[in-house]
Design an enzyme around this catalytic site. Structure first.
Site, PDB file in Angstrom:
ATOM      1  N   ASP A 291      66.774  73.620  48.238  1.00 43.92           N
ATOM      2  CA  ASP A 291      65.828  73.066  49.494  1.00 43.92           C
ATOM      3  C   ASP A 291      65.460  72.381  47.900  1.00 43.92           C
ATOM      4  O   ASP A 291      65.311  72.455  46.169  1.00 43.92           O
ATOM      5  CB  ASP A 291      64.426  73.813  49.550  1.00 43.92           C
TER       6      ASP A 291
HETATM    7  C1  BGC Z   1      61.282  70.335  51.725  1.00 46.20           C
HETATM    8  C2  BGC Z   1      62.480  70.345  52.705  1.00 46.20           C
HETATM    9  C3  BGC Z   1      63.156  68.314  52.884  1.00 46.20           C
HETATM   10  C4  BGC Z   1      63.797  68.840  51.555  1.00 46.20           C
HETATM   11  C5  BGC Z   1      64.352  67.140  51.912  1.00 46.20           C
HETATM   12  C6  BGC Z   1      60.881  69.313  50.841  1.00 46.20           C
HETATM   13  O1  BGC Z   1      60.534  68.828  50.229  1.00 46.20           O
HETATM   14  O2  BGC Z   1      60.996  71.187  51.969  1.00 46.20           O
HETATM   15  O3  BGC Z   1      62.037  70.283  54.005  1.00 46.20           O
HETATM   16  O4  BGC Z   1      64.253  69.240  53.574  1.00 46.20           O
HETATM   17  O5  BGC Z   1      62.544  68.163  50.604  1.00 46.20           O
HETATM   18  O6  BGC Z   1      63.622  65.684  51.870  1.00 46.20           O
END
Ligand code: BGC
Length: 748
Positions: A291
Site C-alpha cells: 500500500d
Molecule cells: C489506500 C489503498 C489504495 C491506495 C492507492 C492507499 O492510501 O489505503 O486502499 O489502493 O492508497 O490509492
C-alpha cells in the site's frame, strides 16, 4: 521471433524467456510503481515532502521532474503506474514503455472501487457497503464486469478492489469501502467481485482484482485508519481471514497488505501474512503490492527498520512483490542485490509473478486502448441502468410511520434541504468530479418525480457540514411550516478532491459518529414544524442518529448511492420502487456502543449497559418494505454427522401479506449450542433474495453443509463438533424477526 513476443507460446515459457533477457535494473523496474505523470505535475508546487509523509492520496517526488518519470519509463525502470486518470495519459506512457529495450508494457492500476469512478466519465455505481445491503451477489458480479469493461476501455488493467475487510468499528472512515460487518456476506460479495473483474484473466475484457487490506485494519485501535490491530489468531482466522482465503481460492491476482501493524509486526514486513499464510497455506500465486508508501513506514513510522533500505529488505524477504510507490526503490533494491543482502532469485520470483499477469492480460499484444471507441463503453446505457438498479437495491428503509411512500398526486409543497440534497457527494468516496449532467441528486430526483402541480422548495445548506450557516437552518425551518412534507438529506461528506473537508472516507476517522455540524439542529427545526419529515442519509459509515430518529416520520439510509442515487431515492420516496435492502452493518445508538455487531459472543451483554440500551438502533440484516412478509413452517430435514457427511435442507414459507409486490431478503443464521471454543450468538450462513407478488408466498430452501457449521479447533483446523445447533431464519438478525428450529450433529 523471441519466444516472449510469440503470442502462441505458453505463458510460462514467455516469462522465462523474457526474464533471462533482463538486466537487474529492468527486473527491479518491473516491481516499481509510480504515480502518474499528470498527477505528479499537478501536485508540483502544491505539496512538499512533509505533506507526502501524511497524505495517502496525493504524491510528489521531491527532487524529480515529470520528465524523469517519462525517461525511467523509456528505460524500462517502471513496471506500473497508479493514479493515471485519462486514456490519453495511459496510452502516452504505454507508448514510452513500448520504446524501452525489451518493450515490456506497463500495468495501470487504479482505485476503481465502485465503478471506475476515480476517473471522469465513467459509471459510478453505489459504494460497497450499500451494495452489500442488496445481498445481491449477482449484481456485484455484473457491476464488476462492467467496471472491468470501462477500465479496459481506458487502458487500465488493475483495480485495487475489492476491500474484503470485515468492518467492525463505525468510527473508522473506510467502512463504506467494505461489504460490512459480516464475514459470510463480505466473502460472498468479495468473491463475486473478484470473479466479475477478472473473468478468466485471459482476455481484453478482464482486469486484475486486488484483495485488500491484508489484514486487521478494519479493527483499528481507537478506530483510526492504520492504527495497530491487536487480536488473537483465533479471531483473525475465524472472522478476518475467510474473505481473503475465498478471494485467493477465486484466483485473485493481487493482494495488498494493510497500513497497520498486526500483533506487533507491521503488515508490510510480515512474513507470516505475506508468505506463510498467503502462499504456504493457501497457495496464492499472484503478486503482493504494497500500500501507499507503507514499506517506507516500516522505517519511518513503525520503527522496526533502522533505515529505508532495511525496510525494503524486510518487506521483500517477507514476501512483497511490488512497491507502491516512489522513485528511490529501483536503485536501493538493486544495491541490496549487489551487496548480497537480497538474492537475485528472490527478485526473479516477484518479476515472474508480475510478468505472468501482464501476459495473461494480453498486454504484450494489446498495449493500448482505442481513444476513438472509449466512450462507446464508458457510461453506456446498459451500465447506467445497472447503476440505477443497484442504487434501488442498496437503499435501506429504516423507519416509516406510515408517511412513505409519498403520493405524488397529493403532496402540493415539498421542502428539500440538507447538505446532501443537491450535491455530487451522493456518488461517494473514490469518485472524481463527474460532469454535473451525469449525477442525479436527490433534488433532481424529487423534481422529476413530483407531480407537475407540486411545488418543490429547495433551501440550500451548502455542501460542507462543518460550515453550515445558521441563517439557512432558520430559513429551512420557516419553509418547513409551509410545506406538506419535508425531506432533509443529511449525512457525511466524502469527496476526495476536497481532501481536508471530508468527514468520512479514507483517513477520515471520527471520535464520535453523530451528524456533524448543524445537521441535528436542521432536522430538529424542520421536524418541529409539525409537518411530516423524512430523513435521508448519505454516508459511508453507520451514523448515531438517535437524537433525531424519534423526531422524524421516516428514515431512508441511502449510503453512497452513486451517480443515479438521487433518482433511486426519489423512486423509493414516491413508491415507484419498493425498498428491499437490509443493513450490511449494525447502526449503533451512539459511539459509546462501539464496537457493535450482531455476531458477538454470548457473554457480551451479560451485564447490559445502564442508562442506555445495549441493543443497537438498527441491527444487521434489518430493513423495511412497503409490504409485509410473514414467515412460517420452518422445517429441517436430513442430517450432518461429525465426519462432515450429509446435509440439512432448511425450508421456510415466506408470504407477502401486504398490497405491494416486493423482494424479501431471507436470512439464515446458526448457533452452535455448546462448543469447545466460544462461538457467536448467531452466524449468518446463507441468504436469498425472494421475489414475492402481493398476496403470494413461496417455500424457500437452503442447504446447510458441514463447512457452514464448522469452527476452528485448537490447531485452527475446521471441525464440526457433535451436539445441538439452532437454525434461525427470518427477516433480520434480531431475535424477534427469526423463526427457530434445532438439529443435532451426532457423535461419530
Ligand atoms: C489506500 C489503498 C489504495 C491506495 C492507492 C492507499 O492510501 O489505503 O486502499 O489502493 O492508497 O490509492
Amino acid at each position: 521471433m523471441e519466444i516472449y513476443k510469440n503470442p502462441t507460446a505458453p505463458i510460462a515459457s514467455r516469462v522465462e524467456d523474457l526474464l533471462q533477457r533482463m538486466t537487474l535494473e529492468e527486473k527491479v523496474g518491473q516491481t516499481n510503481q509510480l504515480v502518474g505523470v499528470e498527477h505528479f505535475r499537478h501536485n508540483l508546487g502544491v505539496m512538499n515532502a512533509g505533506d507526502l509523509f501524511r497524505n495517502t492520496a496525493q504524491a510528489i517526488y521531491v527532487g524529480c521532474e515529470p520528465e524523469d518519470l517519462e525517461a525511467w519509463t523509456q528505460q524500462g525502470r517502471v513496471g506500473s503506474f497508479l493514479h493515471v486518470n485519462t486514456i490519453e495519459e495511459a496510452n502516452r506512457l504505454q507508448h514510452l514503455a513500448m520504446q524501452s529495450r525489451l518493450a515490456v508494457p506497463l500495468l495501470f492500476g487504479i482505485d476503481a472501487i465502485h465503478g471506475n469512478a476515480y476517473c471522469r466519465d465513467n459509471t459510478v455505481y453505489p459504494g460497497n457497503l450499500g451494495l452489500a445491503c442488496s445481498f445481491n451477489v449477482e449484481l456485484a458480479r455484473r457491476i464488476a464486469r462492467q467496471t472491468a469493461a470501462e477500465m479496459r476501455a481506458m487502458n487500465m488493467h488493475w483495480t485495487f478492489n475489492p476491500n474484503v475487510e470485515v468492518a467492525r468499528d463505525a468510527r473508522w472512515g473506510r467502512c463504506g469501502e467494505t461489504y460490512g460487518e459480516d464475514c459470510y456476506l463480505v466473502t460472498r460479495m468479495g468473491v463475486a467481485t473478484v470473479e466479475g473483474l477478472q473473468g478468466k484473466l485471459d482476455s481484453e475484457a478482464d482486469v486484475m482484482a486486488c484483495a485488500k487490506h491484508w489484514v486487521g485494519g478494519s479493527l483499528p485501535e481507537n478506530g483510526t485508519n492504520g492504527s495497530p490491530a491487536d487480536m488473537s489468531e483465533r479471531t483473525l482466522r475465524t472472522t478476518f481471514f475467510p474473505p481473503f482465503k475465498a478471494a485467493v481460492d477465486a484466483g485473485v491476482a493481487t493482494v495488498m497488505p494493510s497500513h497497520n501493524e498486526l500483533n506487533g509486526v507491521p503488515c508490510h514486513s510480515n512474513r507470516w501474512l505475506m508468505t506463510d499464510v498467503l502462499r504456504g497455506e493457501w497457495g496464492f500465486d499472484g503478486f503482493v503490492v504494497s500500500d501507499w508508501m507503507d514499506i517506507e513506514h516500516v522505517h519511518d513510522l513503525h520503527g522496526t527498520a533502522e533505515t529505508v533500505e532495511d525496510a525494503y529488505r524486510q518487506s521483500i524477504t517477507a514476501g512483497m512483490d511490488m512497491h507502491m510507490h516512489g522513485p528511490g526503490w529501483v536503485d536501493a533494491v538493486c544495491q541490496l542485490v549487489r551487496d548480497g543482502v537480497i538474492s537475485e532469485e528472490r527478485i526473479d520470483e516477484s518479476v515472474r509473478r508480475i510478468l505472468t499477469m501482464k501476459f495473461r492480460l494480453g498486454l504484450f499484444e494489446h498495449p493500448y486502448a482505442d481513444e476513438a471507441k472509449t466512450m462507446q463503453v464508458r457510461l453506456c446505457q446498459e451500465h447506467r441502468r445497472t447503476a440505477l438498479e443497484a442504487a434501488r437495491q442498496s437503499i435501506v428503509l429504516l423507519k416509516n410511520s406510515g408517511l412513505l411512500p409519498l403520493d405524488a398526486k397529493r403532496v402540493g409543497k415539498i421542502l428539500v434541504t440538507g447538505i446532501n440534497a443537491n450535491d455530487e457527494n451522493i456518488m461517494g468516496d473514490w469518485s472524481a468530479q463527474q460532469r454535473a449532467e451525469n449525477v442525479i441528486t436527490v433534488l433532481d430526483g424529487v423534481r422529476s418525480l413530483a407531480s407537475e402541480d407540486a411545488e418543490v422548495m429547495y433551501v440550500d445548506q451548502g455542501w460542507d457540514p462543518r460550515n453550515m450557516n445558521p441563517a439557512m437552518v432558520e430559513r429551512a425551518a420557516q419553509a418547513a411550516r409551509e410545506a406538506d412534507v419535508n425531506i432533509v438529506v443529511a449525512g457525511e461528506y466524502m469527496m476526495r478532491w476536497r481532501w481536508h473537508d471530508r468527514t468520512c472516507g479514507e483517513d477520515t476517522d471520527r471520535s464520535d459518529i453523530d451528524l456533524v455540524g448543524l445537521q441535528n439542529e436542521l432536522i430538529e427545526r424542520v421536524a418541529a414544524s409539525g409537518k411530516p419529515t423524512v430523513l435521508v442519509l448519505i454516508n459511508g459509515r453507520p451514523l448515531g442518529i438517535e437524537r433525531v430518529a424519534g423526531k422524524v416520520s421516516a428514515i431512508v439510509e441511502a449510503w453512497e448511492s452513486g451517480m443515479c442515487g438521487g433518482q433511486a431515492i426519489a423512486e423509493i420516496l414516491f413508491g415507484k420502487v419498493n425498498p428491499s435492502a437490509k443493513l450490511s452493518i449494525t447502526i449503533p445508538h451512539s459511539v459509546g456502543q462501539l464496537r457493535s455487531y450482531y455476531d458477538h459472543k454470548p457473554s457480551m451483554y451479560f451485564h447490559p449497559y445502564v442508562c442506555a440500551p445495549s441493543e443497537p438502533l438498527f441491527p444487521f440484516g434489518y430493513g423495511l418494505s412497503y409490504t409485509q412478509y410473514a414467515y412460517s413452517n420452518l422445517s429441517l430435514s436430513g442430517e450432518i454427522d461429525a465426519d462432515g457427511n450429509g446435509q440439512i435442507d432448511v425450508a421456510v414459507t415466506v408470504a407477502n401479506t401486504g398490497k405491494r409486490d416486493g423482494v424479501e431478503i431471507v436470512q439464515l443464521y446458526i448457533r452452535d449450542e455448546y462448543s469447545t471454543f466460544t462461538r457467536p450468538v448467531k452466524e449468518l450462513k446463507d441468504f436469498a433474495r425472494v421475489e414475492l407478488k402481493a398476496g403470494g408466498k413461496k417455500r424457500v430452501h437452503f442447504i446447510l453443509t458441514a463447512d457452514k457449521l464448522a469452527m476452528l479447533d485448537g490447531n485452527f483446523a475446521p471441525v464440526v463438533e457433535p451436539g445441538g445447533f439452532v437454525v434461525m431464519v427470518g427477516s433480520s438478525s434480531r431475535d424477534c424477526d427469526l423463526l427457530k428450529s434445532r438439529f443435532v450433529v451426532k457423535k461419530k
